[in-house]
Motif scaffolding. Structure first.
Motif, PDB file in Angstrom:
ATOM      1  N   THR A  29       0.854  -1.179   0.000  1.00  0.00           N
ATOM      2  CA  THR A  29       0.000   0.000   0.000  1.00  0.00           C
ATOM      3  C   THR A  29       0.894   1.233   0.000  1.00  0.00           C
ATOM      4  OG1 THR A  29      -0.137   0.179   2.405  1.00  0.00           O
ATOM      5  CG2 THR A  29      -1.760  -1.235   1.322  1.00  0.00           C
ATOM      6  N   GLY A  30       0.285   2.384   0.025  1.00  0.00           N
ATOM      7  CA  GLY A  30       1.055   3.611   0.039  1.00  0.00           C
ATOM      8  C   GLY A  30       1.830   3.822   1.323  1.00  0.00           C
ATOM      9  N   GLN A  31       1.374   3.239   2.411  1.00  0.00           N
ATOM     10  CA  GLN A  31       2.007   3.456   3.712  1.00  0.00           C
ATOM     11  C   GLN A  31       2.697   2.229   4.294  1.00  0.00           C
ATOM     12  OE1 GLN A  31       2.200   6.486   5.256  1.00  0.00           O
ATOM     13  NE2 GLN A  31       1.345   7.218   3.322  1.00  0.00           N
ATOM     14  N   HIS A  32       2.300   1.020   3.894  1.00  0.00           N
ATOM     15  CA  HIS A  32       2.803  -0.189   4.530  1.00  0.00           C
ATOM     16  C   HIS A  32       3.051  -1.310   3.532  1.00  0.00           C
ATOM     17  CE1 HIS A  32       2.054   1.414   8.527  1.00  0.00           C
ATOM     18  NE2 HIS A  32       0.858   1.797   8.103  1.00  0.00           N
ATOM     19  N   SER A  49       4.101  -7.537   8.877  1.00  0.00           N
ATOM     20  CA  SER A  49       3.809  -6.274   8.200  1.00  0.00           C
ATOM     21  C   SER A  49       4.487  -5.134   8.942  1.00  0.00           C
ATOM     22  CB  SER A  49       2.305  -6.025   8.133  1.00  0.00           C
ATOM     23  OG  SER A  49       1.808  -5.714   9.410  1.00  0.00           O
ATOM     24  N   THR A  50       4.527  -3.995   8.297  1.00  0.00           N
ATOM     25  CA  THR A  50       5.144  -2.823   8.917  1.00  0.00           C
ATOM     26  C   THR A  50       4.227  -2.181   9.943  1.00  0.00           C
ATOM     27  OG1 THR A  50       4.377  -1.494   7.053  1.00  0.00           O
ATOM     28  CG2 THR A  50       6.645  -2.299   6.972  1.00  0.00           C
ATOM     29  N   ARG A  86       8.285  -2.581  12.981  1.00  0.00           N
ATOM     30  CA  ARG A  86       8.365  -1.125  12.810  1.00  0.00           C
ATOM     31  C   ARG A  86       9.558  -0.509  13.558  1.00  0.00           C
ATOM     32  NH1 ARG A  86       5.470   2.582   9.605  1.00  0.00           N
ATOM     33  NH2 ARG A  86       5.566   4.560  10.662  1.00  0.00           N
ATOM     34  N   GLU A  87      10.029  -1.226  14.579  1.00  0.00           N
ATOM     35  CA  GLU A  87      11.111  -0.736  15.427  1.00  0.00           C
ATOM     36  C   GLU A  87      12.376  -0.437  14.608  1.00  0.00           C
ATOM     37  OE1 GLU A  87      13.365  -2.996  18.848  1.00  0.00           O
ATOM     38  OE2 GLU A  87      11.224  -2.795  19.271  1.00  0.00           O
ATOM     39  N   GLY A  88      12.871   0.779  14.706  1.00  0.00           N
ATOM     40  CA  GLY A  88      14.098   1.175  14.020  1.00  0.00           C
ATOM     41  C   GLY A  88      13.916   1.620  12.583  1.00  0.00           C
ATOM     42  N   LEU A  89      12.710   1.683  12.091  1.00  0.00           N
ATOM     43  CA  LEU A  89      12.458   2.114  10.715  1.00  0.00           C
ATOM     44  C   LEU A  89      11.990   3.565  10.698  1.00  0.00           C
ATOM     45  CD1 LEU A  89      10.507  -0.933   9.255  1.00  0.00           C
ATOM     46  CD2 LEU A  89      12.877  -0.337   8.834  1.00  0.00           C
ATOM     47  N   GLU A 124      13.670  -0.441   2.767  1.00  0.00           N
ATOM     48  CA  GLU A 124      14.216  -0.916   4.047  1.00  0.00           C
ATOM     49  C   GLU A 124      13.141  -1.640   4.845  1.00  0.00           C
ATOM     50  OE1 GLU A 124      15.841   2.406   6.141  1.00  0.00           O
ATOM     51  OE2 GLU A 124      17.154   2.952   4.483  1.00  0.00           O
ATOM     52  N   ALA A 125      11.954  -1.087   4.849  1.00  0.00           N
ATOM     53  CA  ALA A 125      10.833  -1.717   5.553  1.00  0.00           C
ATOM     54  C   ALA A 125      10.478  -3.053   4.903  1.00  0.00           C
ATOM     55  CB  ALA A 125       9.627  -0.782   5.544  1.00  0.00           C
TER      56      ALA A 125
END
Length: 117
Positions: free
Chosen positions: A31-34, A52-53, A59-62, A69-70
């Protein structure tokens, strides 16, 4: 809307070929965000692993949940979860997306994590 319909048409034909193989399927949603990844059983009835992100441990460190990278981190996490579930051979379902960018990064990270496509 035509773009989405075309992507779903491509995804449908790919999934029918994967179903004939009879092996677990790694499905990706972008998606646009995840970025999301789910590992389905061979018949598609159960989700064996998911990453998932949106998950706090991923999500930690991103900086963001929408970059390569995600996607790499999601690929590594899904590979770890698949290995824990005893799965090492899968079929990669890119959901009709082109194999580049975030999709390619996720697939490469999953391969490095020990999954065979």
């Amino acid at each position: 809307m035509k773009k989405k319909i075309a992507r779903l048409r491509r995804a449908k034909s790919t999934r029918s070929r994967i179903r004939d193989l009879g092996m677990p399927r790694l499905s990706v949603l972008r998606t646009g965000q995840h970025v999301y990844a789910q590992l389905f059983s061979a018949d598609g009835s159960k989700v064996l692993a998911a990453a998932s992100t949106t998950q706090s441990d991923v999500r930690e460190g991103l900086k963001s949940g929408k970059n390569t990278e995600a996607a790499i981190k999601v690929g590594r996490v899904i590979a770890e979860k698949a290995k824990a579930a005893g799965i090492d051979k899968i079929a990669f379902d890119r959901s009709g997306y082109r194999y580049h960018g975030r999709i390619k990064a996720l697939a490469d990270a999953a391969r490095e994590g020990g999954l065979e496509f």
